[in-house]
Design an enzyme around this catalytic site. Structure first.
Site, short mmCIF file in Angstrom:
data_model
loop_
_atom_site.label_atom_id
_atom_site.label_comp_id
_atom_site.label_asym_id
_atom_site.label_seq_id
_atom_site.Cartn_x
_atom_site.Cartn_y
_atom_site.Cartn_z
N ASP A 1 -15.05 16.37 9.53
CA ASP A 1 -14.04 17.36 9.14
C ASP A 1 -14.33 17.97 7.76
OD1 ASP A 1 -12.87 16.47 11.44
OD2 ASP A 1 -10.92 16.07 10.55
N HIS B 1 -15.78 12.67 7.19
CA HIS B 1 -15.73 13.94 6.44
C HIS B 1 -17.09 14.18 5.80
CE1 HIS B 1 -11.53 12.66 6.80
NE2 HIS B 1 -11.20 13.95 6.69
#
Length: 543
Positions: A354, A495
């Site tokens: 992400d 992430h």
């Protein structure tokens, strides 16, 4: 590291057909032989192949397969079978040495009607290593992937074909019926005892349980020891009724393939003479001499009454291919690659990243490439114009791009119109660079409500494994959590904007790879029918 390439050049296979060369026989003794039709996918100018090799400290796995079109059933079945063997291989690695698994596909026939493929898997450096083969046939009219049994009319025809092969051994290699090995010998002895019991027109009432014993089964698995030299395998168990299967029915053809799994015809090809070429292990044919492979011919006229309609199409395609491989009616759409793994049968995991793209995404892509790993990137639209080259590379290397909103706003704070506008703007930014709109949405923070669900047609992807990498920024902790918590079907949250996360990925990949996992995109792990618009999905686990 992974060595991946798409090869479209026209090459000629050096092994288009293997002639049987006698080893210890006099020049005047002519043993029967078949020239098998088998050729590399690279000989088809418009057909792409994909070649991958993953080399790590403990093992090497390599494979090559043809790309027959986006999510083509035959490509999916071939790749899934390869992946199943790879998982089994990796799960049983020894503590030392350099084991290797090499899998390759060659074509047995190719036309607008039918495609035949033969997969060879060679294992070395492990106990019980050797060569395993399998064949598949794709019927384009039915859109079905089928086993070798579908090339025959019925099980009476199967038995007649086995008798023809046994006869080649008896006539050409001077073997008596009781010397013919395995299932072939059993059928030959029954025919010798009662000539009317086995024919293409007969309705045989049984085939021994040996027919269903997997080729290469161990003594423990089969319940019998190695056959005596020149003798037949002893079999026990109840007789298997096989006379009434309709092999034109896919389900019955697959069931028959299981019953006849020990048959040498499971690895048959068509011959240049228009008949069959049946492979036998030279150890089962001592009189063959010093050869690496025995190819037994079943003459074309003997196949006329036993082949199914698909079998006739396959034979025509095979013979035409051998004559002029440039004339195959294949078009450019066959080079498209889509989902090629059936994760319902495999240990799949979806790694998701992400908040990017960012300054570490290129490094992450390098790590993924070493394992031929596919991942899903939930991208913010506002960053696409800042890192267009990375977005383009991510897409080009087979990863999936997902919508992560324009600038990470909490969608539950927006109106329905605001949600729709934000997602549309992000979709368009990604599509402008990649040519493909993001198929799924991940809302920032995982925050969603009825307004969000109603405002989007995207399936909403959450996760079942949160590595907490955004909080702890600890490479070791991220690695441990991912490895400890991930299960087949898991969706793992990372992430790629954190260097500590990207540094953890090599160990995550190595650990999961060694455990037999396959790295796929979100769309692949949920499958074609597993994602519903506006609905949230956390994982594809079955436990």
């Amino acid at each position: 590291m992974a060595d991946t390439s798409l090869r479209r050049k026209l090459t000629v296979s050096a092994a288009l057909g293997l002639l049987l060369v006698p080893g210890c026989h006099s020049a005047e003794q002519n043993l029967p032989y078949a020239e098998a039709i088998q050729f590399s996918p690279d000989t088809l100018e418009k057909l792409a192949t994909r070649t991958v090799s993953v080399r790590v400290d403990h093992s090497t796995v390599s494979y090559r397969y043809p790309i027959l079109g986006e999510s083509h059933p035959l490509t999916t079945e071939i790749r899934t079978g390869m992946a199943e063997r790879q998982t089994a291989f990796l799960e049983e690695l020894p503590d030392h040495g350099s084991p290797e698994l090499v899998q390759d596909v060659e074509l047995l026939a190719a036309s607008g009607d039918v495609i035949g493929a033969r997969t060879t898997a060679v294992t070395s450096g492990v106990r019980g290593g050797g060569t395993e083969t399998s064949t598949l046939w794709y019927d384009s009219g039915a859109g079905e992937v089928l086993p070798w049994t579908s090339l025959f009319r019925d099980e009476a025809s199967l038995e007649a074909a086995h008798l023809a092969v046994a006869q080649v051994l008896q006539d050409g290699y001077q073997m008596t019926a009781d010397q013919v090995p395995g299932l072939l010998g059993e059928i030959a002895m029954r025919a010798e005892a009662d000539p009317d019991s086995v024919s293409a027109e007969a309705d045989p009432d049984s085939v021994s349980a040996a027919a269903s014993e997997p080729a290469g089964a161990s003594e423990e698995e089969s319940g019998s020891g190695d056959p005596e030299p020149g003798g037949t395998e002893e079999t026990d168990g109840a007789a298997l009724s096989v006379g009434d299967a309709d092999l034109s029915d896919p389900e019955q053809a697959w069931e028959a393939a299981e019953r006849w799994a020990a048959s040498p015809l499971a690895d048959l090809a068509f011959s240049t003479a228009g008949g069959l070429a049946v492979r036998m292990d030279p150890a089962d044919v001592p009189s063959a001499g010093r050869v690496s492979e025995v190819l037994l011919p079943v003459e074309a006229e003997e196949t006329e009454e036993v082949l199914s309609e698909l079998g006739y199409h396959a034979r025509s395609a095979a013979v035409a291919a051998n004559a002029d491989p440039e004339d195959f009616p294949l078009d450019g759409t066959l080079t498209a690659e889509g989902s090629s793994l059936d994760c319902e049968r495999l240990k799949c995991v979806a790694l998701t990243f992400d908040d990017g793209p960012g300054e570490y995404t290129d490094e992450l892509l390098d790590h993924l490439a070493e394992y031929d790993a596919r991942a899903t990137f939930y991208v913010m639209g506002s960053l696409v114009s800042e890192f267009p080259e990375i977005v383009e590379r991510t897409h080009a290397e087979g990863h999936e791009m997902g919508n992560h909103t324009w600038k990470h706003d909490d969608l539950t704070t927006l109106s329905a119109e605001g949600v729709a506008e934000d997602l549309k703007r992000t979709d368009e930014a990604i599509q402008e660079v990649t040519g493909v709109a993001p198929p799924t949405l991940r809302p920032p923070y995982g925050a969603m409500n009825g307004t969000v669900s109603d405002a989007t047609e995207h399936p909403i992807i959450l996760w079942d494994v949160d590595t907490m990498d955004w909080q702890n920024r600890d490479t070791g902790a991220v690695t441990k959590h991912a490895l400890d918590e991930s299960k087949p079907g898991s969706v793992v949250l990372f992430h790629d904007i954190h260097k500590s996360t990207v540094d953890a990925i090599p160990d995550v990949l190595e650990g999961m790879h060694a455990d037999g996992f396959h790295f796929v995109t979100v769309s692949e792990i949920f499958g074609e029918d597993g994602l519903k618009p506006g609905q949230s999905h956390t994982d594809a686990r079955v436990d």
